[in-house]
Motif scaffolding. Structure first.
Motif, PDB file in Angstrom:
ATOM      1  N   MET A   1       0.845  -1.183   0.000  1.00  0.00           N
ATOM      2  CA  MET A   1       0.000   0.000   0.000  1.00  0.00           C
ATOM      3  C   MET A   1       0.889   1.246   0.000  1.00  0.00           C
ATOM      4  SD  MET A   1      -3.423  -0.404   1.036  1.00  0.00           S
ATOM      5  CE  MET A   1      -4.328  -1.835   0.639  1.00  0.00           C
ATOM      6  N   THR A   2       0.765   2.038  -1.017  1.00  0.00           N
ATOM      7  CA  THR A   2       1.555   3.257  -1.120  1.00  0.00           C
ATOM      8  C   THR A   2       0.645   4.465  -0.974  1.00  0.00           C
ATOM      9  OG1 THR A   2       3.091   2.154  -2.625  1.00  0.00           O
ATOM     10  CG2 THR A   2       3.159   4.549  -2.559  1.00  0.00           C
ATOM     11  N   THR A   3       0.983   5.312  -0.013  1.00  0.00           N
ATOM     12  CA  THR A   3       0.230   6.532   0.233  1.00  0.00           C
ATOM     13  C   THR A   3       1.143   7.727  -0.010  1.00  0.00           C
ATOM     14  OG1 THR A   3      -1.141   5.444   1.894  1.00  0.00           O
ATOM     15  CG2 THR A   3      -1.075   7.844   1.948  1.00  0.00           C
ATOM     16  N   VAL A   4       0.680   8.658  -0.820  1.00  0.00           N
ATOM     17  CA  VAL A   4       1.453   9.862  -1.129  1.00  0.00           C
ATOM     18  C   VAL A   4       0.679  11.076  -0.625  1.00  0.00           C
ATOM     19  CG1 VAL A   4       2.464  11.279  -2.962  1.00  0.00           C
ATOM     20  CG2 VAL A   4       2.417   8.786  -3.194  1.00  0.00           C
ATOM     21  N   GLU A   5       1.380  11.969   0.059  1.00  0.00           N
ATOM     22  CA  GLU A   5       0.806  13.242   0.486  1.00  0.00           C
ATOM     23  C   GLU A   5       1.638  14.366  -0.110  1.00  0.00           C
ATOM     24  OE1 GLU A   5       1.020  13.104   4.755  1.00  0.00           O
ATOM     25  OE2 GLU A   5      -1.053  12.413   4.898  1.00  0.00           O
ATOM     26  N   ILE A   6       0.959  15.331  -0.680  1.00  0.00           N
ATOM     27  CA  ILE A   6       1.614  16.531  -1.190  1.00  0.00           C
ATOM     28  C   ILE A   6       1.077  17.684  -0.358  1.00  0.00           C
ATOM     29  CG2 ILE A   6       1.996  18.026  -3.183  1.00  0.00           C
ATOM     30  CD1 ILE A   6       1.186  15.544  -4.927  1.00  0.00           C
ATOM     31  N   GLU A   7       1.906  18.202   0.533  1.00  0.00           N
ATOM     32  CA  GLU A   7       1.490  19.327   1.370  1.00  0.00           C
ATOM     33  C   GLU A   7       2.036  20.603   0.753  1.00  0.00           C
ATOM     34  OE1 GLU A   7       1.390  20.861   6.001  1.00  0.00           O
ATOM     35  OE2 GLU A   7       2.489  19.027   5.517  1.00  0.00           O
ATOM     36  N   TYR A   8       1.140  21.568   0.554  1.00  0.00           N
ATOM     37  CA  TYR A   8       1.535  22.787  -0.150  1.00  0.00           C
ATOM     38  C   TYR A   8       0.994  24.020   0.577  1.00  0.00           C
ATOM     39  CZ  TYR A   8      -3.263  22.848  -1.841  1.00  0.00           C
ATOM     40  OH  TYR A   8      -4.628  22.890  -1.907  1.00  0.00           O
ATOM     41  N   CYS A   9       1.713  25.119   0.428  1.00  0.00           N
ATOM     42  CA  CYS A   9       1.352  26.387   1.051  1.00  0.00           C
ATOM     43  C   CYS A   9       0.267  27.073   0.219  1.00  0.00           C
ATOM     44  CB  CYS A   9       2.580  27.285   1.165  1.00  0.00           C
ATOM     45  SG  CYS A   9       2.247  28.900   1.894  1.00  0.00           S
ATOM     46  N   VAL A  10      -0.907  27.241   0.829  1.00  0.00           N
ATOM     47  CA  VAL A  10      -2.016  27.904   0.146  1.00  0.00           C
ATOM     48  C   VAL A  10      -1.714  29.391  -0.079  1.00  0.00           C
ATOM     49  CG1 VAL A  10      -4.467  28.501   0.295  1.00  0.00           C
ATOM     50  CG2 VAL A  10      -3.687  26.223   0.973  1.00  0.00           C
ATOM     51  N   PRO A  11      -1.302  30.148   0.963  1.00  0.00           N
ATOM     52  CA  PRO A  11      -1.046  31.575   0.753  1.00  0.00           C
ATOM     53  C   PRO A  11       0.056  31.856  -0.274  1.00  0.00           C
ATOM     54  CG  PRO A  11      -1.194  31.112   3.108  1.00  0.00           C
ATOM     55  CD  PRO A  11      -1.171  29.792   2.392  1.00  0.00           C
ATOM     56  N   CYS A  12       0.986  30.912  -0.442  1.00  0.00           N
ATOM     57  CA  CYS A  12       2.091  31.094  -1.392  1.00  0.00           C
ATOM     58  C   CYS A  12       1.666  30.815  -2.832  1.00  0.00           C
ATOM     59  CB  CYS A  12       3.253  30.175  -1.040  1.00  0.00           C
ATOM     60  SG  CYS A  12       3.971  30.483   0.578  1.00  0.00           S
ATOM     61  N   ILE A  33      -0.398   3.490  -6.816  1.00  0.00           N
ATOM     62  CA  ILE A  33      -0.579   4.370  -5.662  1.00  0.00           C
ATOM     63  C   ILE A  33      -1.979   4.125  -5.122  1.00  0.00           C
ATOM     64  CG2 ILE A  33      -0.785   6.773  -4.902  1.00  0.00           C
ATOM     65  CD1 ILE A  33       1.288   7.515  -6.986  1.00  0.00           C
ATOM     66  N   ASP A  34      -2.047   3.779  -3.842  1.00  0.00           N
ATOM     67  CA  ASP A  34      -3.341   3.493  -3.222  1.00  0.00           C
ATOM     68  C   ASP A  34      -4.082   4.765  -2.840  1.00  0.00           C
ATOM     69  OD1 ASP A  34      -3.088   0.588  -3.156  1.00  0.00           O
ATOM     70  OD2 ASP A  34      -1.430   0.997  -1.785  1.00  0.00           O
ATOM     71  N   GLU A  35      -3.323   5.768  -2.432  1.00  0.00           N
ATOM     72  CA  GLU A  35      -3.938   7.029  -2.013  1.00  0.00           C
ATOM     73  C   GLU A  35      -2.981   8.173  -2.320  1.00  0.00           C
ATOM     74  OE1 GLU A  35      -5.524   9.179   2.090  1.00  0.00           O
ATOM     75  OE2 GLU A  35      -4.988   7.068   2.115  1.00  0.00           O
ATOM     76  N   LEU A  36      -3.520   9.252  -2.875  1.00  0.00           N
ATOM     77  CA  LEU A  36      -2.730  10.455  -3.116  1.00  0.00           C
ATOM     78  C   LEU A  36      -3.551  11.642  -2.631  1.00  0.00           C
ATOM     79  CD1 LEU A  36      -0.583  11.318  -6.166  1.00  0.00           C
ATOM     80  CD2 LEU A  36      -1.827  13.034  -4.904  1.00  0.00           C
ATOM     81  N   ALA A  37      -3.023  12.342  -1.634  1.00  0.00           N
ATOM     82  CA  ALA A  37      -3.768  13.428  -1.011  1.00  0.00           C
ATOM     83  C   ALA A  37      -3.039  14.753  -1.167  1.00  0.00           C
ATOM     84  CB  ALA A  37      -3.973  13.141   0.477  1.00  0.00           C
ATOM     85  N   LEU A  38      -3.808  15.784  -1.493  1.00  0.00           N
ATOM     86  CA  LEU A  38      -3.299  17.149  -1.427  1.00  0.00           C
ATOM     87  C   LEU A  38      -3.658  17.678  -0.043  1.00  0.00           C
ATOM     88  CD1 LEU A  38      -4.337  18.613  -4.900  1.00  0.00           C
ATOM     89  CD2 LEU A  38      -2.147  17.641  -4.219  1.00  0.00           C
ATOM     90  N   VAL A  39      -2.653  18.155   0.680  1.00  0.00           N
ATOM     91  CA  VAL A  39      -2.832  18.618   2.049  1.00  0.00           C
ATOM     92  C   VAL A  39      -2.492  20.100   2.101  1.00  0.00           C
ATOM     93  CG1 VAL A  39      -2.096  18.314   4.443  1.00  0.00           C
ATOM     94  CG2 VAL A  39      -2.166  16.336   2.904  1.00  0.00           C
ATOM     95  N   THR A  40      -3.439  20.910   2.547  1.00  0.00           N
ATOM     96  CA  THR A  40      -3.196  22.347   2.613  1.00  0.00           C
ATOM     97  C   THR A  40      -2.291  22.682   3.796  1.00  0.00           C
ATOM     98  OG1 THR A  40      -5.219  22.695   3.889  1.00  0.00           O
ATOM     99  CG2 THR A  40      -5.382  22.927   1.494  1.00  0.00           C
ATOM    100  N   GLY A  41      -1.447  23.687   3.575  1.00  0.00           N
ATOM    101  CA  GLY A  41      -0.528  24.130   4.614  1.00  0.00           C
ATOM    102  C   GLY A  41      -0.255  25.614   4.463  1.00  0.00           C
ATOM    103  N   ASP A  42       0.731  26.093   5.207  1.00  0.00           N
ATOM    104  CA  ASP A  42       1.118  27.500   5.133  1.00  0.00           C
ATOM    105  C   ASP A  42       2.595  27.629   5.478  1.00  0.00           C
ATOM    106  OD1 ASP A  42       1.057  27.046   7.870  1.00  0.00           O
ATOM    107  OD2 ASP A  42      -0.667  28.321   8.244  1.00  0.00           O
ATOM    108  N   HIS A  43       3.061  28.822   5.671  1.00  0.00           N
ATOM    109  CA  HIS A  43       4.458  29.104   6.026  1.00  0.00           C
ATOM    110  C   HIS A  43       5.451  28.598   4.984  1.00  0.00           C
ATOM    111  CE1 HIS A  43       3.084  30.620   9.844  1.00  0.00           C
ATOM    112  NE2 HIS A  43       2.483  29.460  10.114  1.00  0.00           N
TER     113      HIS A  43
END
Length: 77
Positions: A1-12, A33-43
């Protein structure tokens, strides 16, 4: 099971980068890929994690979709 998360800065405005990586990974690996999630972040964050392990971090690496795809390949079965 492969899980990918892409965390990115929303304000940027890193959504387009996150979507480009998402598209490349899904196009290249499809069902590997079993799961690929876009994860909102900042800084200013932009990280790609596979099964919890960071494979790309903006402050340490130059953004290159092809390189990120190659780095993720090692984790996809």
């Amino acid at each position: 099971m492969t899980t990918v998360e892409i965390e990115y800065c929303v304000p940027c405005g890193f959504l387009e980068r996150a979507e480009a990586v998402q598209h490349a990974l899904l196009s290249q690996f499809g069902e590997g890929i079993d799961e690929l999630a876009l994860v909102t972040g900042d800084h200013g964050i932009f990280e790609v994690r596979v099964d919890g392990e960071v494979v790309f971090e903006k402050s340490e690496d130059e953004f290159d979709v092809d390189r990120i795809t190659r780095d993720v390949r090692a984790y996809v079965s």
